[in-house]
Design a protein around this motif. Structure first.
Motif, PDB file in Angstrom:
ATOM      1  N   LEU A 229       0.844  -1.186   0.000  1.00  0.00           N
ATOM      2  CA  LEU A 229       0.000   0.000   0.000  1.00  0.00           C
ATOM      3  C   LEU A 229       0.884   1.243   0.000  1.00  0.00           C
ATOM      4  CD1 LEU A 229      -2.624  -1.054   2.713  1.00  0.00           C
ATOM      5  CD2 LEU A 229      -2.858  -1.224   0.231  1.00  0.00           C
ATOM      6  N   GLY A 230       0.468   2.253  -0.767  1.00  0.00           N
ATOM      7  CA  GLY A 230       1.129   3.546  -0.695  1.00  0.00           C
ATOM      8  C   GLY A 230       2.490   3.618  -1.339  1.00  0.00           C
ATOM      9  N   GLY A 231       2.776   2.761  -2.324  1.00  0.00           N
ATOM     10  CA  GLY A 231       4.028   2.895  -3.055  1.00  0.00           C
ATOM     11  C   GLY A 231       4.031   4.165  -3.886  1.00  0.00           C
ATOM     12  N   PHE A 232       5.205   4.597  -4.303  1.00  0.00           N
ATOM     13  CA  PHE A 232       5.319   5.825  -5.092  1.00  0.00           C
ATOM     14  C   PHE A 232       5.318   5.475  -6.575  1.00  0.00           C
ATOM     15  CE2 PHE A 232       6.927   7.126  -0.971  1.00  0.00           C
ATOM     16  CZ  PHE A 232       6.306   8.354  -0.802  1.00  0.00           C
ATOM     17  N   GLY A 233       4.164   5.694  -7.218  1.00  0.00           N
ATOM     18  CA  GLY A 233       4.046   5.443  -8.638  1.00  0.00           C
ATOM     19  C   GLY A 233       4.350   6.684  -9.451  1.00  0.00           C
ATOM     20  N   MET A 234       4.038   6.637 -10.717  1.00  0.00           N
ATOM     21  CA  MET A 234       4.298   7.777 -11.589  1.00  0.00           C
ATOM     22  C   MET A 234       3.346   8.941 -11.312  1.00  0.00           C
ATOM     23  SD  MET A 234       5.238   6.042 -15.221  1.00  0.00           S
ATOM     24  CE  MET A 234       6.773   5.129 -15.390  1.00  0.00           C
ATOM     25  N   CYS A 235       2.100   8.615 -11.042  1.00  0.00           N
ATOM     26  CA  CYS A 235       1.075   9.654 -10.898  1.00  0.00           C
ATOM     27  C   CYS A 235       0.655   9.908  -9.453  1.00  0.00           C
ATOM     28  CB  CYS A 235      -0.155   9.296 -11.709  1.00  0.00           C
ATOM     29  SG  CYS A 235       0.139   9.237 -13.483  1.00  0.00           S
ATOM     30  N   GLY A 236       0.943   8.958  -8.561  1.00  0.00           N
ATOM     31  CA  GLY A 236       0.493   9.129  -7.188  1.00  0.00           C
ATOM     32  C   GLY A 236       0.898   7.946  -6.328  1.00  0.00           C
ATOM     33  N   ARG A 237       0.376   7.918  -5.103  1.00  0.00           N
ATOM     34  CA  ARG A 237       0.625   6.794  -4.203  1.00  0.00           C
ATOM     35  C   ARG A 237      -0.141   5.596  -4.733  1.00  0.00           C
ATOM     36  NH1 ARG A 237       3.077   8.510   0.637  1.00  0.00           N
ATOM     37  NH2 ARG A 237       3.541   6.273   0.826  1.00  0.00           N
ATOM     38  N   ARG A 238       0.538   4.462  -4.822  1.00  0.00           N
ATOM     39  CA  ARG A 238       0.050   3.322  -5.591  1.00  0.00           C
ATOM     40  C   ARG A 238      -0.107   2.087  -4.721  1.00  0.00           C
ATOM     41  NH1 ARG A 238       2.769  -0.543  -9.346  1.00  0.00           N
ATOM     42  NH2 ARG A 238       1.491  -0.793 -11.210  1.00  0.00           N
ATOM     43  N   ASP A 239      -1.307   1.497  -4.737  1.00  0.00           N
ATOM     44  CA  ASP A 239      -1.555   0.207  -4.115  1.00  0.00           C
ATOM     45  C   ASP A 239      -1.413  -0.861  -5.185  1.00  0.00           C
ATOM     46  OD1 ASP A 239      -2.164   1.716  -1.898  1.00  0.00           O
ATOM     47  OD2 ASP A 239      -4.324   1.422  -2.039  1.00  0.00           O
TER      48      ASP A 239
END
Length: 256
Positions: A229-239
């Protein structure tokens, strides 16, 4: 005997699509807009299903510059070559559906960094790669990456609005050069995923037509939970989900 790749394809999501959830970044960029890192995909169509909040997506394509408002229930998608930038408007929450899952994590996504960065593969990789984890160092690196992508994006957008598509086309060409060496590996992922899924449907249709649908005896069900949960993706925090044959856990390195 079913191979590992075939087994993964059998357990993939419908159509071998990728799935993740995003909460758009709330960091303000140089133009005063809060949101993600502009980028394009070379061979994957991406779709946003908005599940909460509001915002927008900005796109650059041969159609020009577009600003597409998003709110709960909105659906937007972008074909390969379209530069897209997610914009936060307040609590924006999106479920992302990605064609050819596994390919974006293998590098089918290029940020709109300035031309001098795109021209140097080592410099590009250094700017695009994040430290592992979800701590403050990773957040700071993700924000720097976003700001560098916005820097290049604003130049492309300004030119396109002025009627000059040259910089946008040059960016597409630079992106294609960056990923060219990865195409053989992508082809194998595609064969094991999206292509295998489509071919399996053809085999099932053949079985139905022949009146011998033995494949129905293999019917089953699967379930999954987010692996992070809450990884750093290209556009936002990524689950993220670690699904066989589909979306891979994203560790911040666009070539993984």
């Amino acid at each position: 005997m079913v191979s590992e790749a075939q087994s993964a394809a059998l357990r993939s999501l419908p159509g071998a699509v990728g799935l993740s959830h995003l909460s758009a970044y709330e960091w303000e960029a140089a133009d005063g807009v809060c949101g993600g890192s502009p980028h394009l995909h070379l061979v994957c169509t991406e779709a946003y299903v908005v599940t909460g909040g509001q915002g927008a997506v900005q796109t650059l394509s041969p159609d020009g510059y577009r600003y597409m408002p998003l709110r709960s229930g909105s659906l937007a998608w972008f074909t390969p070559g379209t530069v897209h930038r997610m914009v936060q408007g307040g609590g924006l929450r999106i479920t992302v559906l990605m064609q050819n899952s596994g390919l974006p994590e293998a590098g089918d996504a290029v940020f709109t960094f300035p031309p001098e960065v795109l021209a140097d593969p080592e410099r590009y990789a250094a700017a695009a790669t994040l430290p592992r984890g979800t701590g403050p160092d990773t957040e700071a690196a993700a924000r720097r990456r976003r700001d560098l992508a916005v820097e290049g994006y604003l130049t492309l957008r300004e030119a396109l609005i002025a009627g000059d598509g040259g910089p946008y086309r040059a960016f597409q060409q630079a992106a294609a050069r960056l990923v060219r060496a990865r195409v053989p590996a992508w082809r194998e992922l595609w064969r094991a995923g999206a292509l295998a899924t489509a071919e399996r449907t053809g085999a099932q249709l053949d079985a139905l037509e022949s009146g011998e649908p033995a494949y129905l005896a293999e019917a089953t069900a699967y379930q999954s939970e987010p692996c992070r949960l809450g990884g750093f993706g290209m556009c936002g925090r990524r689950d993220e989900y670690a699904l066989p044959g589909t979306t891979l856990p994203y560790d911040g390195k666009p070539t993984d």
